[in-house]
Design a protein around this motif. Structure first.
Motif, PDB file in Angstrom:
ATOM      1  N   ILE A  17       0.853  -1.187   0.000  1.00  0.00           N
ATOM      2  CA  ILE A  17       0.000   0.000   0.000  1.00  0.00           C
ATOM      3  C   ILE A  17       0.888   1.236   0.000  1.00  0.00           C
ATOM      4  N   ILE A  18       0.500   2.254  -0.762  1.00  0.00           N
ATOM      5  CA  ILE A  18       1.158   3.555  -0.703  1.00  0.00           C
ATOM      6  C   ILE A  18       0.246   4.469   0.087  1.00  0.00           C
ATOM      7  N   GLY A  19       0.808   5.167   1.081  1.00  0.00           N
ATOM      8  CA  GLY A  19      -0.014   6.043   1.898  1.00  0.00           C
ATOM      9  C   GLY A  19       0.793   7.167   2.509  1.00  0.00           C
ATOM     10  N   LYS A  20       0.082   8.075   3.157  1.00  0.00           N
ATOM     11  CA  LYS A  20       0.704   9.233   3.812  1.00  0.00           C
ATOM     12  C   LYS A  20       0.588   9.076   5.316  1.00  0.00           C
ATOM     13  N   ILE A  51       5.282  10.170   2.455  1.00  0.00           N
ATOM     14  CA  ILE A  51       4.604   9.129   1.687  1.00  0.00           C
ATOM     15  C   ILE A  51       5.412   7.851   1.875  1.00  0.00           C
ATOM     16  N   VAL A  52       4.725   6.762   2.258  1.00  0.00           N
ATOM     17  CA  VAL A  52       5.417   5.527   2.623  1.00  0.00           C
ATOM     18  C   VAL A  52       4.836   4.321   1.890  1.00  0.00           C
ATOM     19  N   LEU A  53       5.627   3.238   1.868  1.00  0.00           N
ATOM     20  CA  LEU A  53       5.176   1.942   1.378  1.00  0.00           C
ATOM     21  C   LEU A  53       4.887   1.076   2.586  1.00  0.00           C
ATOM     22  N   VAL A  54       3.729   0.436   2.597  1.00  0.00           N
ATOM     23  CA  VAL A  54       3.306  -0.383   3.727  1.00  0.00           C
ATOM     24  C   VAL A  54       3.060  -1.811   3.255  1.00  0.00           C
ATOM     25  N   ALA A  55       3.752  -2.757   3.879  1.00  0.00           N
ATOM     26  CA  ALA A  55       3.493  -4.175   3.634  1.00  0.00           C
ATOM     27  C   ALA A  55       2.415  -4.619   4.619  1.00  0.00           C
ATOM     28  N   THR A  56       1.496  -5.456   4.156  1.00  0.00           N
ATOM     29  CA  THR A  56       0.414  -5.930   5.021  1.00  0.00           C
ATOM     30  C   THR A  56       0.376  -7.454   5.050  1.00  0.00           C
ATOM     31  N   CYS A 101       3.339  -2.970   8.215  1.00  0.00           N
ATOM     32  CA  CYS A 101       4.677  -2.479   8.541  1.00  0.00           C
ATOM     33  C   CYS A 101       5.142  -1.526   7.453  1.00  0.00           C
ATOM     34  N   ILE A 102       5.640  -0.375   7.853  1.00  0.00           N
ATOM     35  CA  ILE A 102       6.202   0.579   6.895  1.00  0.00           C
ATOM     36  C   ILE A 102       7.584   0.075   6.511  1.00  0.00           C
TER      37      ILE A 102
END
Length: 91
Positions: A2-5, A54-59, A77-78
């Motif tokens: 996921i890309i998020g802020k 802006i971060v990448l999040v593994a789920t 986890c970021i």
């Protein structure tokens, strides 16, 4: 992934022993997930991200691998910080 802020932090005075020393951040996904999950998620910060980035999040199970602790109860986890948010292309 996921890309998020990052929009905030979560402070926990008590947590699972596998999570002691971990920092928790609130992430607002750029593309909204299903309504059952909700708009924002709490993720363990493994890269030193800050509010506004802006971060990448593994789920899922990949999040535990991203946090270097497969025994921890982590679902998000970021794992990266986006260097140039203006070059993100969402198709």
């Amino acid at each position: 992934m996921i890309i998020g802020k990052v929009v905030g932090t979560v402070i926990c005075t008590r947590k699972n022993t596998n999570l002691v020393g971990s920092k928790f951040l609130i992430v607002d996904p750029m593309e909204k997930m299903t309504a059952a999950v909700g708009d924002r998620i709490v993720a363990v910060d493994n890269v030193g991200a800050g509010i506004g980035e802006i971060v990448l999040v593994a789920t899922g199970s990949a999040a535990r691998v991203g946090c270097d602790n497969e025994d921890s109860p982590v679902d998000a986890c970021i794992v990266g910080i986006v260097d140039d948010p203006e070059k993100i292309i969402i198709a």
